[in-house]
Design an enzyme around this catalytic site. Structure first.
Site, PDB file in Angstrom:
ATOM      1  N   ASN A 136       0.663  -1.301   0.244  1.00 51.00           N
ATOM      2  CA  ASN A 136      -0.379  -0.567   0.030  1.00 51.00           C
ATOM      3  C   ASN A 136       0.702   1.812   0.224  1.00 51.00           C
ATOM      4  O   ASN A 136       2.002   1.228   0.950  1.00 51.00           O
ATOM      5  CB  ASN A 136      -1.270  -0.319   1.533  1.00 51.00           C
ATOM      6  CG  ASN A 136      -1.966   1.172   1.313  1.00 51.00           C
ATOM      7  OD1 ASN A 136      -3.358   0.992   0.516  1.00 51.00           O
ATOM      8  ND2 ASN A 136      -2.168   2.234   1.814  1.00 51.00           N
ATOM      9  N   GLU A 199      -1.088   0.404  -5.571  1.00 53.33           N
ATOM     10  CA  GLU A 199      -0.872   1.927  -5.892  1.00 53.33           C
ATOM     11  C   GLU A 199       0.633   2.152  -7.415  1.00 53.33           C
ATOM     12  O   GLU A 199       0.974   3.458  -7.907  1.00 53.33           O
ATOM     13  CB  GLU A 199      -0.249   3.328  -5.162  1.00 53.33           C
ATOM     14  CG  GLU A 199      -1.526   3.548  -4.453  1.00 53.33           C
ATOM     15  CD  GLU A 199      -2.282   2.315  -3.118  1.00 53.33           C
ATOM     16  OE1 GLU A 199      -1.441   1.192  -2.889  1.00 53.33           O
ATOM     17  OE2 GLU A 199      -3.310   2.281  -2.669  1.00 53.33           O
ATOM     18  N   ASP A 246      -4.936  22.024   7.077  1.00 52.41           N
ATOM     19  CA  ASP A 246      -5.910  21.197   6.027  1.00 52.41           C
ATOM     20  C   ASP A 246      -5.561  22.086   4.763  1.00 52.41           C
ATOM     21  O   ASP A 246      -5.536  23.089   4.555  1.00 52.41           O
ATOM     22  CB  ASP A 246      -6.802  20.380   6.669  1.00 52.41           C
ATOM     23  CG  ASP A 246      -6.642  18.689   6.308  1.00 52.41           C
ATOM     24  OD1 ASP A 246      -6.528  18.744   5.478  1.00 52.41           O
ATOM     25  OD2 ASP A 246      -6.879  17.964   7.620  1.00 52.41           O
TER      26      ASP A 246
HETATM   27 MN    MN Z   1      -4.299   1.607  -0.725  1.00 52.74          MN
END
Ligand code: MN
Length: 427
Positions: A136, A199, A246
């Site tokens: 990941n 990814e 953010d």
């Molecule tokens: Mn993922």
């Protein structure tokens, strides 16, 4: 080789060049001044820094597609992620030198704003492996505290899921953080597909070529050859993380988050640090671009003549969408609104326009609202839906009102009355 290196891309793009800047607020100042345009800073405490690297144009250029085709290229690549090719090439390791973990405090890691919890890594691609679901890669803000790191893991996201699933049994989790990678890898790591979605393979599909990886030394991971590579262990230990700015440009609060112990620190001999400005265009575009194909697919289910989708910068590339359709049936606009709101749960306001409106131009979208909308007929409001935690205006119970504006021309009207005059082609 080397086509997927950030340094080659930096050499090939137009950018603002700045001789030097201060890590404390100075990097922020120049990145804010030129928000949306790449800035190369030659010397921050002896290191090179790039910022504002990714905008729509540069991402499209770096992937070799015209910007108008970017959303559809992303859509097609996501569907073919399994075809991506990963190649281990350990000869690339010769480019790196090893630093002691404490050296991280001499890296040009910015303090972006006065209330920040400390220096923050914002462009680090965080790579872990799950024994069931595989690799990941995702991007998280990471606070540097001495020679340890504190990583913000948003609940329900893949990294948080993998951490929660394995930490009790394993005690610690192998992690690698790569700073200074090609936009294809940044875009891929910003994408949350299914938990099995790889990814890194997706980055290879986005680029249309194999992605080279190098084996880490102290953890069981393979990573893209970025400018800086941090290897470490995510521990059970929790420390304060935040405050930090953010996507909306407002402060997020302090929370207890997992600590990373650094086991190895590697960098290129003349590394380029990537400073990703929180709340800047680059942050917004990387968050928003992966969502646009999701919205497009959702709308396509009910309005097959949908043309394009954009999450607008003014809406933080997260809360506002504009969708263009070729209207075939009365009601297509309203159906597109409902599908869009369902496909991207954080979406708050959506405008649907005809295909003669340029959805990349906020003035053109406002023009459609001004000349094609009757509020009592064309505005849809849904009360009490689940809101985005990023929206400071949400209700106490975390709900929000959602609004859709159907700014398409009514099929009952004479279309000629709405279409702007145009000149014939100039010879
Ligand atoms: Mn993922």
């Amino acid at each position: 080789m080397g086509e997927m290196m950030i340094r080659d891309l930096i050499n090939s793009i137009e950018k603002i060049e700045i001789p030097s800047a201060d890590r404390r607020f100075g990097i922020t100042r120049v990145l804010k001044r030129y928000d949306g345009t790449p800035v190369y800073i030659k010397d921050v405490d002896g290191y090179q820094v790039i910022g504002n690297l990714c905008n729509r144009d540069i991402i499209a250029k770096s992937l070799g597609v015209p910007v108008k085709d970017l959303m559809k290229h992303i859509l097609r690549s996501m569907e073919r992620e399994k075809e991506g090719e990963l190649i281990i090439n350990n000869t690339l390791k010769r480019e790196y030198i090893e630093d002691p973990p404490s050296e991280i405090n001499n890296y040009p890691i910015p303090i972006y704003y006065p209330r920040d919890g400390g220096p923050y890594i914002t462009s680090g691609v965080v790579i872990v492996k799950d024994r069931d679901y595989g690799v990941n890669a995702s991007i998280h803000r990471i606070l540097v505290k001495g020679d340890r790191l504190v990583i913000r893991m948003v609940e329900q996201r893949h990294l948080h899921y993998i951490y929660s699933k394995n930490i009790e049994e394993d005690g610690e989790i192998d992690v690698a953080i790569v700073i200074g990678v090609h936009p294809a890898i940044l875009l891929a790591a910003s994408t949350s597909g299914d938990i099995t979605f790889n990814e890194l393979k997706y980055a290879s599909v986005l680029m249309g070529k194999p992605l080279e990886l190098i084996k880490c030394d102290t953890v069981d991971l393979e990573v893209p050859p970025g400018e800086f590579i941090i290897e470490g262990k995510i521990t059970r230990e929790m420390e304060d993380e935040g405050p930090f700015v953010d996507i909306t440009g407002t402060y997020d609060k302090v929370r207890k988050q997992p600590v990373i112990r650094i086991t190895s620190l590697k960098r290129r001999k003349d590394p380029i640090f990537h400073a990703l400005l929180p709340g800047g265009v680059e942050h917004k575009v990387l968050m928003g671009l992966p969502q646009e194909p999701r919205i497009y697919r959702g709308v396509r289910n009910v309005v097959p003549s949908v043309k394009d989708v954009v999450l607008t910068e003014g809406g933080c590339c997260w809360l506002h969408a504009v969708i263009s359709i070729e209207k075939r049936t009365e009601g297509d606009g309203k159906n597109a609104i409902l599908a869009a709101l369902a496909s991207h749960p954080s979406l708050k306001h959506v405008v649907v326009v005809d295909q003669d409106i340029n959805i990349g131009d906020p003035k053109d979208v406002e023009y459609a609202i001004a000349t094609r909308v009757q509020a009592d007929r064309d505005v849809v409001i849904i009360k009490g839906a689940k809101g985005s935690s990023l929206d400071p205006s949400i209700n106490e119970d975390k709900t929000t009102a959602k609004m859709g504006i159907d700014a398409t021309i009514s099929l009952k009207k004479n279309r000629e009355d709405f279409i702007r005059a145009e000149l014939p082609e100039d010879k």
